[in-house]
Motif scaffolding. Structure first.
Motif, short mmCIF file in Angstrom:
data_model
loop_
_atom_site.label_atom_id
_atom_site.label_comp_id
_atom_site.label_asym_id
_atom_site.label_seq_id
_atom_site.Cartn_x
_atom_site.Cartn_y
_atom_site.Cartn_z
N TRP A 126 0.85 -1.20 0.00
CA TRP A 126 0.00 0.00 0.00
C TRP A 126 0.88 1.25 0.00
O TRP A 126 0.64 2.18 -0.76
CB TRP A 126 -0.93 -0.04 1.20
CG TRP A 126 -1.93 1.08 1.21
CD1 TRP A 126 -1.96 2.12 2.07
CD2 TRP A 126 -3.04 1.26 0.32
NE1 TRP A 126 -3.02 2.93 1.78
CE2 TRP A 126 -3.70 2.45 0.71
CE3 TRP A 126 -3.53 0.55 -0.77
CZ2 TRP A 126 -4.83 2.93 0.05
CZ3 TRP A 126 -4.66 1.03 -1.43
CH2 TRP A 126 -5.29 2.21 -1.02
N TRP A 127 1.86 1.26 0.89
CA TRP A 127 2.81 2.37 0.88
C TRP A 127 4.05 1.93 0.10
O TRP A 127 5.13 1.80 0.64
CB TRP A 127 3.17 2.79 2.29
CG TRP A 127 2.02 3.44 2.99
CD1 TRP A 127 1.50 4.68 2.72
CD2 TRP A 127 1.25 2.92 4.07
NE1 TRP A 127 0.44 4.93 3.54
CE2 TRP A 127 0.26 3.88 4.39
CE3 TRP A 127 1.29 1.72 4.79
CZ2 TRP A 127 -0.68 3.68 5.40
CZ3 TRP A 127 0.36 1.53 5.79
CH2 TRP A 127 -0.62 2.50 6.09
N ARG A 128 3.83 1.65 -1.17
CA ARG A 128 4.91 1.14 -2.01
C ARG A 128 6.05 2.16 -2.00
O ARG A 128 5.82 3.36 -2.08
CB ARG A 128 4.36 0.96 -3.43
CG ARG A 128 5.32 0.37 -4.38
CD ARG A 128 4.84 -0.97 -4.91
NE ARG A 128 5.62 -1.32 -6.10
CZ ARG A 128 6.86 -1.76 -6.03
NH1 ARG A 128 7.46 -1.91 -4.86
NH2 ARG A 128 7.50 -2.05 -7.13
N PHE A 129 7.27 1.66 -1.91
CA PHE A 129 8.48 2.48 -1.83
C PHE A 129 8.57 3.23 -0.50
O PHE A 129 9.46 4.04 -0.31
CB PHE A 129 8.58 3.51 -2.97
CG PHE A 129 8.50 2.89 -4.34
CD1 PHE A 129 9.55 2.13 -4.82
CD2 PHE A 129 7.38 3.05 -5.12
CE1 PHE A 129 9.48 1.56 -6.07
CE2 PHE A 129 7.29 2.49 -6.38
CZ PHE A 129 8.35 1.74 -6.85
N PRO A 137 11.29 -6.10 3.33
CA PRO A 137 11.58 -7.28 2.50
C PRO A 137 13.02 -7.79 2.60
O PRO A 137 13.22 -8.97 2.88
CB PRO A 137 11.23 -6.82 1.09
CG PRO A 137 10.20 -5.78 1.30
CD PRO A 137 10.61 -5.06 2.55
N ARG A 212 2.94 -9.04 -0.19
CA ARG A 212 3.29 -7.79 -0.85
C ARG A 212 3.17 -7.94 -2.37
O ARG A 212 2.57 -7.11 -3.04
CB ARG A 212 4.72 -7.40 -0.50
CG ARG A 212 5.28 -6.29 -1.37
CD ARG A 212 6.75 -6.07 -1.05
NE ARG A 212 7.35 -5.09 -1.92
CZ ARG A 212 7.96 -5.38 -3.06
NH1 ARG A 212 8.00 -6.62 -3.48
NH2 ARG A 212 8.51 -4.43 -3.79
N ASN A 213 3.72 -9.04 -2.89
CA ASN A 213 3.70 -9.18 -4.34
C ASN A 213 2.30 -9.36 -4.90
O ASN A 213 1.96 -8.75 -5.91
CB ASN A 213 4.62 -10.33 -4.77
CG ASN A 213 6.07 -9.99 -4.51
OD1 ASN A 213 6.40 -8.82 -4.29
ND2 ASN A 213 6.93 -10.97 -4.49
N VAL A 216 0.51 -6.01 -4.68
CA VAL A 216 0.92 -5.06 -5.72
C VAL A 216 0.16 -5.35 -7.01
O VAL A 216 -0.34 -4.43 -7.67
CB VAL A 216 2.45 -5.11 -5.96
CG1 VAL A 216 2.82 -4.38 -7.25
CG2 VAL A 216 3.18 -4.46 -4.80
N SER A 217 0.00 -6.63 -7.36
CA SER A 217 -0.75 -6.87 -8.60
C SER A 217 -2.24 -6.63 -8.41
O SER A 217 -2.89 -6.11 -9.31
CB SER A 217 -0.49 -8.25 -9.21
OG SER A 217 -0.04 -9.14 -8.28
N ALA A 242 -8.88 -4.76 -1.64
CA ALA A 242 -7.63 -5.28 -2.19
C ALA A 242 -7.06 -6.41 -1.33
O ALA A 242 -6.80 -7.51 -1.82
CB ALA A 242 -6.61 -4.15 -2.34
#
Lengths: 327, 316, 357
Positions: A126-129, A137, A212-213, A216-217, A242
Motif C-alpha cells: 500500500w505504501w509502495r516504496f 523485505p 506484498r507481491n 501489488v498486482s 484489495a
C-alpha cells in the motif's frame, strides 16, 4: 459440498500414500528390514517378544500383500509398535505425550507469523516504496535465511543464558502443577515465548513477500481502481477491496507451507528441549528407534493433513467462487 | 534450432541484466561469488580442520581467529572446509529438484489428460506430506553421508517445482509458437525441448536458486539432527557438534554463531538474486519504478491519484 | 453561452516508460455540456480509455498528467488533493468500466459493492441537509429529475447512512437497471455479462452524478444485450438528466446514441462536432475513413472500406499531422506542420490542413 468431499478424498489418499511409504520403507532398504527395525532390541528382548514385534509390523513370512494388510490393520487400531528409546511404552503413547506441545508451538507460531507477515505485506504494498517496503523485505529475507534452530540457539544464548529473561528449556517449570490455573498457563507462555518467537521471526518474511507481491498486482486491478473511483476511504479500499483478494493465494500457500514450517519448528524444539515431536524425533534418531520415527512421521502427516483441511474451510469462506464452482 | 538458442540466451541475459541493474541482485551475486571462491580455494589455505590444535572451547584469539571447538579443533578451518561440501550439496540438490520437477511438471502440463491427472495428484500429495519428517525417516534407514542427504532432500523437495513448472507449461502450450509447432508435426520431445523449455530458462534459473536455498537450509537441519556423516566437516555437522558439546550452556557462542551466519548469508544472497530478478523482469514493478523516478525528479510525490506534473516536455 | 459542465483545456497525459515518457493524450481541448451525450471514438490505443480515467484522476502508474486543466463545475480537478478528489468522485462524476467482470470485486457481493459506495458518501445524517438543499432547493439544470429527488427523499425518510438504508437504496438502484432485488447477494461470477454491466451502471448512478463516463461498456456483450444496455442508458439519461461521455471504437453505434461526437487519432483530437453533421458531412479525412469502415451508418450503400496503413505509433509518432502517412489528401505541409484546430461551424472543429472537401 462437493468441493469439501473432493478435498477429504484427496487427504485420505495422501494419508494412504504416507502409510504405504511407511510400510515399504523398511522393506526397500538394504538388508533385512526386521533386523534394521529391531537391531536395538537384540539382547534386551527374548525371541518370543521379538516375534510379537515382527507380528505388529507384519514382518512375517506371509506374502507381501498379506503383510501390508496386517500392517494397515494394526495402524488403524492405533498400534504403531513399541518404542525402543522409551521401552516398553507403545509408540502411540510416547507420541501422544508430546503432541499437544508440538501443536501448541507450531500452531501458535504459524498463525502469529501469518497474521503479522501478511499485515506487513499489505502495508508494504500500500505504501509502495515507503519505509516498510524498503526495509522489511530485505530484512525479513535475511532473517528467513537463518536456520530456525540456529536462531533458536542464538535467542537461547542471549535471552536465556546471558540475560536470564527466559527459561533455558522445557514446556513448563518444575514448580507448577499442570492444570487450568493461572500460574501454569503463565509459565507455559514464558517457556513458549522464545521458541515461538524464533519460528515467527524466521518465517515472517515469506508471508510478507508473498502478500506484498500479490497485493501489488491486485492494486493494479480494475476492481480496486473502481473502488477508488467510487470515493471509498483509502483504508476501505486497501483492506476490503484489495487485501481480501490478495489474501487468497497466501492462504493457499499457508496450507502448503505448513509441513515445511512444522519441520523447522521440530528442530527448534530440540534446541529448547521442548517436549514435543521434534524432541522425540531426535531421541528416536539417536537410539535408532525406527518404530517411533515412523510413528512420528505418520502422526505429523495426519496433523498436517487435518490442518490443510481447516485451511480449505477458510478458503471456502473467503472465496465465493469456490463455493459456486462445485455446487 | 536458432530459436531455441535465442530464447534460452534471452532468459540468461535477463539474469545478467538483473545483476547489472538491480542493487539487490548485484549484492546477492557478490555474496554468492565470495562463497563460491571460498568453497573452491578456502580448503587449500586453511589447516586440516580435524587436527586438534589446542585446548577445547578457547574463545577467538589471534592464533585461532574464531576460537576452538569442544574437541579443540580450529573453528575457522572447520567453517571454511565445511563451505565446500555444503555448497556442493546445496547446488546439486537445487539442480536435481528442478530437473525432477521439470520432468514431471512439464510432462503433466504438456501431455495433459490422464497423465496430467495422475502426475498432478502425485505432486500434490507430496506437497502436503511434511518434507522434513519424511526426509528424516528415509535418511535414518540409509548409510549416513552426503549422497543420502542429497537423495532425501530431492524426495522431499521436488513437488513444489513440478507444480510451478506444470502451470508454466500449460501457459506456454497454448501460445501460438507451440500450436504452430504441433501443427507442423514436430515431435513432442522436440516441442518440449526446443519450444517450451528454452522459453522457461529464466524461471528455471530462479527455481534452481530457490531449490538451492531450500537444500542448504534443510541439509544443515538434517545434519544438525545427526543424520549426516558426523565425522565429515560440513556446516551442519559443525552445528551438530556445537549442540552436542553443550556449546550453549558453556557460553561458547563462537562454535555455532559463525556457521549460522554463513548459512544465512548464502541463503540471503540467493534470495536477493531472485527478488532482484523479479523486480527487473516484472513489467508492472519496473514501470512503477520508472514512474516514481520520473516524479521524484520533478519534485512531485507519487500519490494515490494520477499525479499532475507541471510542464512536461512537449513531444513533436 | 452557458458555462460547460466539464471543460478540458490543453490536457496532456504521459505514460512513463524506461525509454522516457510516451504521450497518450496530446493537448486535448474538449467540453461537455450538462445533460448531453458526447461520443468519443477512435482506434484502440488512441487514448480513449486514458481520457476516461484521467478525468477522474484514477489512471494507475505509470501515467502522469503532464499539463492542462480539467475544469469541472468551476473547479480544476488537476489541482485537487486526494480528499477533494474523493468528494467529487462518484458524487459528481462516475464511470462504467470497460469490463464489469474485471471491475467488480469477485469476492464481495454486488449488493455490498453498491451499498459501500452509498455509505462512503453518506457521511452520516449530519451532512445530508446540504445535499438536500443542493439538489432540491436551487434551480436545477434539468427540470426532469424525479429520481434525484426520490434519492433525496429516501435519504430524509430513512435512517441515512445505516446499513439497512444502503441496502434498500442498493435494491432500488438494481431495480432501476432492471435487475431483480434478490440478486443483491450475488457475486459477479454468478451474473450474466449483461447483468454485470447493468450492475456497473447501477453503481455509476448510485450518487446521482452529473457526468457518467461509459468506457466501451458493451464491448464484451453480444449485439442484442448491447442494444438493450444502450437503450437502458438512453432512457435513464433522459429521466435523470446526467451528461454522458460515451467511449467506443464502434462509430456506427456511437452516432446512433450521441448528441455530439469527438474523433481521436493517435492521442490527438481529429474532429469534434454535432453527431448529425459528422455523419452526413465529415470534414476530417480520418473521420471519413472511419465512416466508410463502418458501413452500417449508411445501410446498403457501400461496402466496408478499411483505412490503409497501420495506426500511428505513440512511441514514435509521425511528424506534423499524425494521420498524414495514411491520408489520401496529404501534401507536403501535412508532414511538417501540426494542423491547428479550425472552427468550421457552431460546435464543429477540425484539425486538418485540408478541411475543404
Amino acid at each position: 459440498m462437493r468441493y469439501l468431499l473432493k478435498r477429504i478424498g484427496f487427504y485420505l489418499l495422501a494419508a494412504w500414500v504416507a502409510l504405504t511409504l511407511n510400510f515399504f520403507l523398511p522393506r526397500l532398504m538394504p538388508g533385512d528390514p526386521a533386523t534394521a527395525l529391531f537391531a536395538r532390541f537384540k539382547g534386551t528382548l527374548g525371541p518370543e517378544a521379538l516375534e510379537a514385534l515382527r507380528e505388529t509390523f507384519g514382518l512375517t513370512d506371509a506374502p507381501l500383500i498379506i503383510q501390508y494388510f496386517t500392517y494397515l490393520g494394526h495402524v488403524l487400531q492405533g498400534d504403531l509398535g513399541i518404542s525402543v528409546a522409551y521401552y516398553p511404552s507403545p509408540v502411540l503413547d510416547v507420541i501422544s505425550s508430546g503432541l499437544v506441545w508440538t501443536i501448541l508451538l507450531a500452531g501458535t507460531a504459524v498463525i502469529v507469523s501469518f497474521i503479522i507477515g501478511s499485515l506487513l505485506g499489505v502495508a508494504a504494498a500500500w505504501w509502495r516504496f515507503g519505509r516498510i517496503d524498503t526495509i522489511m523485505p530485505p530484512l525479513s529475507a535475511l532473517l528467513g535465511a537463518f536456520p530456525y534452530f540456529w536462531l533458536a540457539m542464538v535467542a537461547l544464548y542471549i535471552f536465556g543464558f546471558q540475560l536470564g529473561w527466559f527459561p533455558l528449556g522445557h514446556a513448563y517449570g518444575d514448580g507448577v502443577t499442570p492444570g487450568f490455573n493461572f500460574a501454569f498457563i503463565a509459565d507455559v507462555v514464558r517457556h513458549a515465548f522464545l521458541p515461538v518467537g524464533t519460528v515467527v521471526i524466521a518465517t515472517i518474511g515469506g508471508w510478507l513477500l508473498t502478500m506484498r507481491n500479490t497485493m501489488v498486482s491486485v492494486l493494479g486491478m480494475d476492481y480496486v481502481n473502481l473502488a477508488r473511483a467510487k470515493g471509498l476511504s483509502p483504508t476501505r479500499v486497501a483492506l476490503r477491496y484489495a487485501a481480501r483478494n490478495a489474501l487468497l493465494p497466501s492462504v493457499t500457500g499457508f496450507g502448503m507451507s505448513l509441513g515445511f514450517v512444522l519441520g523447522g519448528s521440530l528442530l527448534t524444539e530440540i534446541v529448547f528441549s521442548y517436549p514435543g515431536q521434534g524432541y522425540l524425533l531426535v531421541q528416536a534418531v539417536r537410539s535408532q528407534d525406527y518404530a517411533l520415527m515412523q510413528g512420528i512421521f505418520l502422526i505429523i502427516t495426519f496433523a498436517v493433513l487435518g490442518a490443510n483441511f481447516l485451511v480449505d474451510l477458510v478458503q471456502l469462506w473467503l472465496d465465493p467462487r469456490i463455493r459456486e464452482a462445485t455446487s | 534450432m536458432s530459436g531455441r538458442r535465442h530464447s534460452a540466451i534471452a532468459g540468461l541475459a535477463a539474469w545478467a541484466d538483473a545483476v547489472r541493474h538491480d542493487k539487490r541482485a548485484a549484492a546477492g551475486a557478490w555474496i554468492i561469488g565470495f562463497f563460491i571462491l571460498l568453497a573452491v580455494f578456502g580448503p587449500l589455505i586453511v589447516n586440516d580442520p580435524n587436527e586438534l590444535v589446542g585446548m577445547p572451547l578457547q574463545p577467538p584469539s589471534a592464533e585461532h581467529l574464531l576460537g576452538t571447538t569442544g574437541q579443540g579443533q580450529d573453528v575457522l578451518a572447520q567453517l571454511v572446509v565445511g563451505t565446500r561440501s555444503s555448497l556442493l550439496i546445496g547446488f546439486s540438490v537445487g539442480l536435481t529438484v528442478v530437473f525432477v520437477g521439470a520432468l514431471i511438471g512439464v510432462t503433466a502440463g504438456y501431455l495433459g489428460g490422464r497423465v496430467d491427472a495422475v502426475l498432478s495428484l502425485l505432486f500434490n500429495v507430496f506437497l502436503v506430506i511434511p518434507g522434513l519428517p519424511l526426509a528424516i525417516v528415509i535418511a535414518a534407514y540409509l548409510p549416513a553421508g552426503p549422497l543420502t542427504i542429497g537423495f532425501v532432500l530431492v524426495i522431499a523437495g521436488w513437488a513444489w517445482n513440478a507444480r510451478v513448472l506444470r502451470a508454466q507449461t500449460l501457459a506456454h502450450r497454448n501460445r501460438d509458437f507451440v500450436s504452430a509447432a504441433i501443427v507442423a508435426g514436430e515431435s513432442n520431445w522436440r516441442i518440449v525441448t526446443a519450444e517450451i523449455l528454452p522459453n522457461m530458462t529464466s524461471l528455471l534459473v530462479s527455481q534452481v536458486i530457490g531449490g538451492t536455498v531450500y537444500a542448504i537450509g534443510a541439509q544443515v537441519g538434517l545434519e544438525f539432527l545427526g543424520l549426516g556423516d558426523v565425522s565429515a566437516v560440513t556446516w551442519g555437522t559443525n552445528l551438530y557438534w556445537a549442540q552436542n558439546d553443550s556449546a550453549l550452556l558453556t557460553g561458547a557462542w563462537w562454535t555455532f554463531a559463525p556457521t549460522g551466519l554463513c548459512v544465512a548469508l548464502v541463503g540471503f544472497g540467493l534470495t536477493m538474486l531472485n527478488s532482484g530478478f523479479d523486480e527487473i523482469t516484472n513489467p508492472r514493478l519496473r514501470l512503477q519504478r520508472a514512474w516514481r523516478a520520473y516524479l521524484i525528479k520533478r519534485g512531485e510525490r507519487p500519490g494515490r491519484s494520477t499525479p499532475v506534473v507541471a510542464a512536461g516536455e512537449d513531444h513533436a | 453561452m452557458p458555462k460547460p459542465l466539464l471543460d478540458i483545456r490543453d490536457l496532456c497525459v504521459d505514460y512513463i516508460t524506461d525509454a522516457g515518457p510516451v504521450r497518450a493524450i496530446d493537448h486535448l481541448d474538449l467540453t461537455v455540456e450538462p445533460g448531453e451525450i458526447i461520443g468519443v471514438a477512435g482506434e484502440s490505443g488512441s487514448g480513449k480509455t486514458t481520457l476516461a480515467k484521467a478525468l477522474m484522476r484514477i489512471l494507475p502508474p505509470p501515467a502522469v498528467i503532464s499539463g492542462g486543466h480539467i475544469i469541472f463545475d468551476g473547479e480544476d480537478v488537476c489541482e485537487m488533493d486526494d480528499e477533494q478528489l474523493r468528494k467529487i468522485r462518484w458524487r459528481k462524476i462516475s464511470m462504467v468500466f470497460q469490463s464489469a467482470m474485471d471491475a467488480l470485486n469477485p469476492v464481495i457481493s454486488v449488493g455490498e459493492q453498491i451499498a459501500d459506495t452509498l455509505l462512503a458518501h453518506s457521511g452520516g445524517p449530519a451532512e445530508v441537509p446540504d445535499e438536500v438543499l443542493a439538489h432540491s432547493g436551487g434551480p436545477s439544470e434539468n427540470p426532469l429529475i424525479p429520481v434525484g429527488e426520490q434519492f433525496v427523499d429516501t435519504m430524509i425518510a430513512h435512517d441515512i447512512g445505516s446499513d439497512e438504508w444502503a441496502r434498500d437504496r442498493a435494491g432500488e438502484l438494481m431495480d432501476l437497471v432492471g435487475i431483480p432485488k434478490d440478486r443483491l447477494d450475488s457475486y459477479a461470477h454468478q451474473l450474466s455479462g449483461g447483468m454485470r454491466q447493468r450492475v456497473g451502471i447501477a453503481l455509476a448512478l448510485a450518487m446521482h452524478p452529473k457526468v457518467v463516463i461509459l468506457d466501451e461498456p458493451t464491448t464484451a456483450l453480444d449485439v442484442i444485450v448491447e442494444r438493450e444496455i444502450l437503450e437502458r442508458i438512453r432512457d435513464l439519461q433522459r429521466r435523470l438528466g446526467f451528461a454522458v461521455i460515451f467511449i467506443t471504437h464502434d462509430l456506427a453505434r456511437m452516432l446512433q446514441v450521441s448528441d455530439r461526437v469527438a474523433i481521436f487519432y493517435a492521442a490527438r483530437l481529429a474532429e469534434v462536432g454535432p453527431a448529425a453533421e459528422i455523419k452526413s458531412a465529415p470534414r476530417h479525412p480520418y473521420t471519413a475513413g472511419l465512416l466508410r469502415a463502418f458501413p452500417s451508418v449508411k445501410p446498403g450503400k457501400e461496402e466496408p472500406v478499411s483505412i490503409p496503413g497501420q495506426p500511428a505509433s505513440l512511441r514514435t509518432p509521425p511528424p506534423g499531422c499524425r494521420f498524414h502517412p495514411r491520408c489520401p489528401r496529404a501534401t507536403d505541409i501535412c508532414s511538417k506542420e501540426k494542423p491547428g484546430p479550425t472552427v468550421i461551424g457552431p460546435g464543429h472543429t477540425v484539425c486538418c490542413h485540408h478541411t475543404e472537401k
